[in-house]
Design an enzyme around this catalytic site. Structure first.
Site, PDB file in Angstrom:
ATOM      1  N   TYR A   1      35.607  31.392  33.046  1.00  0.00           N
ATOM      2  CA  TYR A   1      37.068  31.293  32.813  1.00  0.00           C
ATOM      3  C   TYR A   1      37.525  29.835  32.960  1.00  0.00           C
ATOM      4  CZ  TYR A   1      36.592  36.236  34.280  1.00  0.00           C
ATOM      5  OH  TYR A   1      36.203  37.548  34.436  1.00  0.00           O
TER       6      TYR A   1
ATOM      7  N   TYR B   1      35.417  29.814  26.119  1.00  0.00           N
ATOM      8  CA  TYR B   1      36.128  31.057  26.422  1.00  0.00           C
ATOM      9  C   TYR B   1      36.712  31.624  25.142  1.00  0.00           C
ATOM     10  CZ  TYR B   1      39.109  34.624  28.371  1.00  0.00           C
ATOM     11  OH  TYR B   1      39.677  35.840  28.647  1.00  0.00           O
TER      12      TYR B   1
ATOM     13  N   ASP C   1      41.539  44.714  34.102  1.00  0.00           N
ATOM     14  CA  ASP C   1      41.275  44.948  32.684  1.00  0.00           C
ATOM     15  C   ASP C   1      40.670  46.300  32.291  1.00  0.00           C
ATOM     16  OD1 ASP C   1      41.924  42.323  33.097  1.00  0.00           O
ATOM     17  OD2 ASP C   1      40.170  41.482  32.127  1.00  0.00           O
TER      18      ASP C   1
ATOM     19  N   TRP D   1      36.070  45.996  37.017  1.00  0.00           N
ATOM     20  CA  TRP D   1      37.148  46.672  37.747  1.00  0.00           C
ATOM     21  C   TRP D   1      36.905  48.184  37.884  1.00  0.00           C
ATOM     22  CZ3 TRP D   1      40.833  44.326  40.590  1.00  0.00           C
ATOM     23  CH2 TRP D   1      41.087  42.963  40.340  1.00  0.00           C
TER      24      TRP D   1
ATOM     25  N   TRP E   1      44.585  30.814  34.713  1.00  0.00           N
ATOM     26  CA  TRP E   1      45.173  32.157  34.603  1.00  0.00           C
ATOM     27  C   TRP E   1      46.373  32.249  35.530  1.00  0.00           C
ATOM     28  CZ3 TRP E   1      40.705  31.814  32.146  1.00  0.00           C
ATOM     29  CH2 TRP E   1      40.389  32.774  31.182  1.00  0.00           C
ATOM     30  N   SER E   2      47.353  33.045  35.106  1.00  0.00           N
ATOM     31  CA  SER E   2      48.615  33.062  35.831  1.00  0.00           C
ATOM     32  C   SER E   2      48.502  33.594  37.260  1.00  0.00           C
ATOM     33  CB  SER E   2      49.626  33.894  35.034  1.00  0.00           C
ATOM     34  OG  SER E   2      50.757  34.147  35.793  1.00  0.00           O
TER      35      SER E   2
ATOM     36  N   GLU F   1      33.140  36.653  42.028  1.00  0.00           N
ATOM     37  CA  GLU F   1      34.363  37.269  41.495  1.00  0.00           C
ATOM     38  C   GLU F   1      34.545  38.664  42.114  1.00  0.00           C
ATOM     39  OE1 GLU F   1      33.890  37.622  37.297  1.00  0.00           O
ATOM     40  OE2 GLU F   1      35.997  38.081  36.918  1.00  0.00           O
TER      41      GLU F   1
HETATM   42  C1  2M8 Z   1      39.694  38.698  34.191  1.00  0.00           C
HETATM   43  O1  2M8 Z   1      40.340  38.811  32.930  1.00  0.00           O
HETATM   44  C2  2M8 Z   1      40.085  37.987  31.781  1.00  0.00           C
HETATM   45  C3  2M8 Z   1      41.137  38.335  30.736  1.00  0.00           C
HETATM   46  O2  2M8 Z   1      42.408  38.006  31.203  1.00  0.00           O
HETATM   47  C4  2M8 Z   1      38.726  38.157  31.150  1.00  0.00           C
HETATM   48  O3  2M8 Z   1      37.973  39.055  31.537  1.00  0.00           O
HETATM   49  O4  2M8 Z   1      38.421  37.358  30.255  1.00  0.00           O
HETATM   50  C5  2M8 Z   1      40.477  39.610  35.173  1.00  0.00           C
HETATM   51  O5  2M8 Z   1      39.738  39.825  36.353  1.00  0.00           O
HETATM   52  C6  2M8 Z   1      41.820  38.992  35.488  1.00  0.00           C
HETATM   53  O6  2M8 Z   1      42.490  39.735  36.471  1.00  0.00           O
HETATM   54  C7  2M8 Z   1      41.684  37.554  35.964  1.00  0.00           C
HETATM   55  O7  2M8 Z   1      42.965  36.996  36.097  1.00  0.00           O
HETATM   56  C8  2M8 Z   1      40.848  36.712  34.973  1.00  0.00           C
HETATM   57  C9  2M8 Z   1      40.515  35.318  35.499  1.00  0.00           C
HETATM   58  O8  2M8 Z   1      39.977  35.397  36.794  1.00  0.00           O
HETATM   59  O9  2M8 Z   1      39.614  37.366  34.663  1.00  0.00           O
END
Ligand code: 2M8
Length: 444
Positions: free
Chosen positions: A31, A83, A177, A371, A35-36, A414
């Site tokens: 990532y 990404y 998700d 999740w 992210w918010s 994570e």
């Molecule tokens: C995960 O989500 C993103 C999409 O938004 C992904 O899988 O690409 C989730 O765990 C989400 O809650 C989290 O904010 C994000 C970044 O850690 O990853």
């Protein structure tokens, strides 16, 4: 003591290494953007070691805020690659005049933890006193109108009139998700022939692709992005056309808790009308959460807004009334008993007594998949924070100590396998390091 200082130092290094100088990447490679809700948690962890950076983290996130007040779920780092889906898939400013041209963002949103973060940063600054406190109070006054616009956006565009719950048009908006809480509503998402072809990038960054959502789930995720784009990223249109529409109890509970804290800030800033408005948002959101507690299980249930059906899968989101705050005594008592009982932390197969994302007693429990079963340190933090806020210090301390014990291998994963303790998903995940810092340092 040395152990926890070493662990804290490692967490601080992770946050430093994941910094671009402007934002904190949610993780180094899986990532590589901001992210918010990650930024909210990251700023809480940063407050324990570097107050100016904690403040900058939220400033850089709010630089991506839309003109309607929405805080998008991703603010993209223009330099990052690797990404998907990236800015070229979302193309927000092309499809909606309310989106900023720069920075590029996604076109959906994320749980509103930011006022919780602002309050935590203020608490840490107040404990420092002096200039840190003054500067942080000035900063809070500066970011406050943006946070207020964000809460107004959610009240105006996302509060569902029938249930009072916050409406989500994409499972990503929940942050959980592929949680089985969304399996039924996702069954209604049928990608059309216009679904663009794509190559997933996420599976390349984990040791086993089974830890991530399936390809069918990704087709649906992308299809919902297409739906959002076609609506011009407009909530009113999506209420008519969206094939995924859910009322999320956890998102709503976070909104209730955050609105109360923003109201406290409004009082400090001598904005009594805003404070009253925010208290009203909090009260309505909280009532909606409490109204959706399932009698049989004791857990809060999401709602599939297209059918009105309650979604009763036993996931950690069911503890939403504890997050919302001010739960009636019986509701709180029943939920804490449930949390410690055999369906959750007391399940005999668990490595550590921490709540998995899905109850091990649920047929949907999948302990290694994202999740659908793993333990998420960030969720544990939210829970311990809420328990402490409500005077349940003993339970909060007990859970925090166990949650820290899970992180002792220093991978800052994570998520963790609830039966073996194996670190899963991304390693060096920023929000895991951040919540560890808050647990380890901020209460000293
Ligand atoms: C995960 O989500 C993103 C999409 O938004 C992904 O899988 O690409 C989730 O765990 C989400 O809650 C989290 O904010 C994000 C970044 O850690 O990853």
């Amino acid at each position: 003591m040395t152990g926890s200082l070493t662990l804290a130092a490692r967490a601080a290094y992770i946050l430093r290494d994941n910094s671009t100088g402007v934002i904190t990447k949610a993780s180094p490679s899986l990532y590589p953007h901001q992210w918010s809700w990650d930024a909210g948690f990251n700023s809480i962890g940063l407050a324990a070691v570097d107050l100016p950076r904690a403040r900058r983290e939220l400033d850089s996130l709010f630089a991506g805020q839309w003109r309607n007040g929405m805080v998008p779920h991703i603010v993209f780092d223009p330099a990052a690659t690797g990404y998907w889906p990236g800015p070229e898939q979302w193309r927000c400013s092309r499809y909606c005049t309310l989106a900023p041209e720069s920075p590029a963002t996604s076109g959906i949103t994320d749980p509103p933890v930011h006022a919780i973060a602002i309050a935590r940063i203020l608490e840490v600054a107040a404990a420092h006193g002096g200039r840190d406190n003054e500067e942080t109070m000035q900063w809070a006054a500066g970011i406050y109108p943006r946070a207020l616009a964000w809460h107004r956006f959610l009240a105006r565009e996302r509060a569902d009139k029938a249930t009072g719950l916050m409406t989500l048009f994409h499972g990503w908006e929940s942050g959980t998700d592929n949680s089985p809480r969304w399996d039924v509503p996702y069954g209604n998402v049928v990608p059309g022939p216009e679904l663009p072809t794509y190559i997933r990038k996420d599976t390349a960054h984990v040791s086993d692709a089974d830890q991530r959502p399936t390809d069918l789930e990704y087709d649906r995720y992308l299809w919902l992005c297409e739906e959002a784009k076609r609506s011009g990223y407009d909530s009113a249109t999506l209420r008519r056309t969206g094939s995924f529409q859910v009322g999320d109890v956890l998102f709503t509970a976070i909104y209730a808790a955050a609105s109360d804290l923003l109201a406290d800030l409004a009082v400090r800033l001598r904005e009594p009308d805003d404070a009253a408005e925010l208290r009203d948002y909090a009260a309505q959101a909280r009532a909606a959460v409490f109204c959706h507690v399932d009698e049989a299980s004791g857990l809060a249930a999401d709602v599939d807004l297209r059918t009105g059906a309650w979604l009763r899968t036993e996931t950690c989101a069911g503890f939403a009334p504890l997050i919302a705050g001010r739960a009636p005594y019986e509701t709180r008592q029943r939920l804490t008993d449930l949390l410690l009982g055999e369906r959750w932390c007391g399940h005999p197969a668990l490595k550590l007594p921490l709540p998995p994302s899905t109850s091990p007693c649920s047929p949907a429990f999948n302990p290694a998949c994202y999740w659908r079963g793993p333990v998420w340190p960030v969720f544990n933090w939210l829970l311990t924070w809420a328990l402490r806020r409500d005077g349940e210090e003993v339970l909060a301390d007990k859970l925090s100590v166990i949650a820290i014990a899970e992180l002792e291998d220093g991978t800052y994963a994570e998520y963790y396998h609830p039966l073996t303790g194996e670190p899963l998903g991304s390693h060096n995940q920023s929000w895991t390091a951040a919540v560890a810092l808050d647990w380890l340092l901020a209460n000293d």
